[in-house]
Design a protein around this motif. Structure first.
Motif, PDB file in Angstrom:
ATOM      1  N   LEU A 230      -7.404   3.230  -1.743  1.00 13.90           N
ATOM      2  CA  LEU A 230      -7.280   4.648  -2.055  1.00 13.90           C
ATOM      3  C   LEU A 230      -8.365   5.035  -3.043  1.00 13.90           C
ATOM      4  O   LEU A 230      -8.711   4.253  -3.935  1.00 13.90           O
ATOM      5  CB  LEU A 230      -5.928   4.961  -2.695  1.00 13.90           C
ATOM      6  CG  LEU A 230      -4.698   4.800  -1.847  1.00 13.90           C
ATOM      7  CD1 LEU A 230      -3.447   5.090  -2.683  1.00 13.90           C
ATOM      8  CD2 LEU A 230      -4.751   5.719  -0.652  1.00 13.90           C
TER       9      LEU A 230
ATOM     10  N   TRP B 269       0.892   4.316  -2.726  1.00 18.85           N
ATOM     11  CA  TRP B 269       0.893   5.746  -2.389  1.00 18.85           C
ATOM     12  C   TRP B 269       2.044   6.468  -3.094  1.00 18.85           C
ATOM     13  O   TRP B 269       1.863   7.560  -3.637  1.00 18.85           O
ATOM     14  CB  TRP B 269       1.028   5.948  -0.880  1.00 18.85           C
ATOM     15  CG  TRP B 269      -0.241   6.014  -0.096  1.00 18.85           C
ATOM     16  CD1 TRP B 269      -0.734   5.058   0.738  1.00 18.85           C
ATOM     17  CD2 TRP B 269      -1.178   7.100  -0.039  1.00 18.85           C
ATOM     18  NE1 TRP B 269      -1.908   5.488   1.300  1.00 18.85           N
ATOM     19  CE2 TRP B 269      -2.205   6.731   0.842  1.00 18.85           C
ATOM     20  CE3 TRP B 269      -1.241   8.351  -0.665  1.00 18.85           C
ATOM     21  CZ2 TRP B 269      -3.285   7.560   1.132  1.00 18.85           C
ATOM     22  CZ3 TRP B 269      -2.317   9.175  -0.375  1.00 18.85           C
ATOM     23  CH2 TRP B 269      -3.323   8.781   0.510  1.00 18.85           C
TER      24      TRP B 269
ATOM     25  N   GLN C 104       0.832  -1.206   0.000  1.00 19.12           N
ATOM     26  CA  GLN C 104       0.000   0.000   0.000  1.00 19.12           C
ATOM     27  C   GLN C 104       0.870   1.261   0.000  1.00 19.12           C
ATOM     28  O   GLN C 104       0.558   2.233  -0.680  1.00 19.12           O
ATOM     29  CB  GLN C 104      -0.964  -0.024   1.195  1.00 19.12           C
ATOM     30  CG  GLN C 104      -2.140   0.895   1.041  1.00 19.12           C
ATOM     31  CD  GLN C 104      -3.137   0.446  -0.026  1.00 19.12           C
ATOM     32  OE1 GLN C 104      -3.074  -0.656  -0.569  1.00 19.12           O
ATOM     33  NE2 GLN C 104      -4.071   1.319  -0.341  1.00 19.12           N
ATOM     34  N   ARG C 105       1.976   1.242   0.755  1.00 12.64           N
ATOM     35  CA  ARG C 105       2.912   2.384   0.723  1.00 12.64           C
ATOM     36  C   ARG C 105       3.486   2.571  -0.676  1.00 12.64           C
ATOM     37  O   ARG C 105       3.657   3.702  -1.149  1.00 12.64           O
ATOM     38  CB  ARG C 105       4.032   2.190   1.743  1.00 12.64           C
ATOM     39  CG  ARG C 105       3.606   2.468   3.172  1.00 12.64           C
ATOM     40  CD  ARG C 105       4.791   2.547   4.124  1.00 12.64           C
ATOM     41  NE  ARG C 105       5.634   1.363   4.123  1.00 12.64           N
ATOM     42  CZ  ARG C 105       5.447   0.297   4.892  1.00 12.64           C
ATOM     43  NH1 ARG C 105       4.428   0.246   5.728  1.00 12.64           N
ATOM     44  NH2 ARG C 105       6.280  -0.724   4.827  1.00 12.64           N
TER      45      ARG C 105
END
Length: 135
Positions: A79, A50, A46-47
């Motif tokens: 997101l 991003w 997930q990072r």
């Protein structure tokens, strides 16, 4: 029950109301191809999503929010991306996702990415949205 059927039974839990944007995607990097991976690996993925979104001048992100089963027994951090649909699909494919959710004029669609099929209309986004902890 098939993956596609599971994907249809979704709600989104967020600490914000849905934006008034005309079109946007809801994308995750968690559990590629619906194969469970550890919380640590999901957090790293997930990072990375991003960072990739942050490097793209054409994408605006809001989040996190949670894509969730109706009973909240399964959830994935996601997101909300204001981006062209093709770009959202490309990002999801890069993270091994079977599908994305696309919102167009307040209508929610399930759109295949790695899976075969055609987009499926799921109704009004408002009927799938749970706002919790609004600031």
């Amino acid at each position: 029950m098939s993956l596609w059927e599971n994907y249809r039974k979704v709600c989104f839990i967020a600490p914000f109301a849905p934006p008034a944007w005309s079109g946007y995607a809801i994308v995750t990097a968690w559990n590629p191809a619906s194969h469970w991976v550890s919380a640590r690996r999901n957090a790293r993925r997930q990072r990375a999503l991003w960072r990739l979104v942050g490097d793209s001048p054409d994408v605006i992100a809001m989040g996190p929010l949670w894509g969730s089963a109706l009973d909240e027994g399964w959830q994935e951090e996601s997101l909300l991306l204001q981006a062209p649909r093709g770009e959202a699909i490309r990002l999801a494919a890069a993270f091994g996702q079977n599908a994305i959710y696309w919102v167009e004029q307040g209508e929610l669609w399930l759109v295949p990415v790695l899976l075969k099929g055609t987009p499926l209309h799921l109704g009004r986004l408002a009927s799938h949205w749970i706002a919790r902890g609004l600031a």
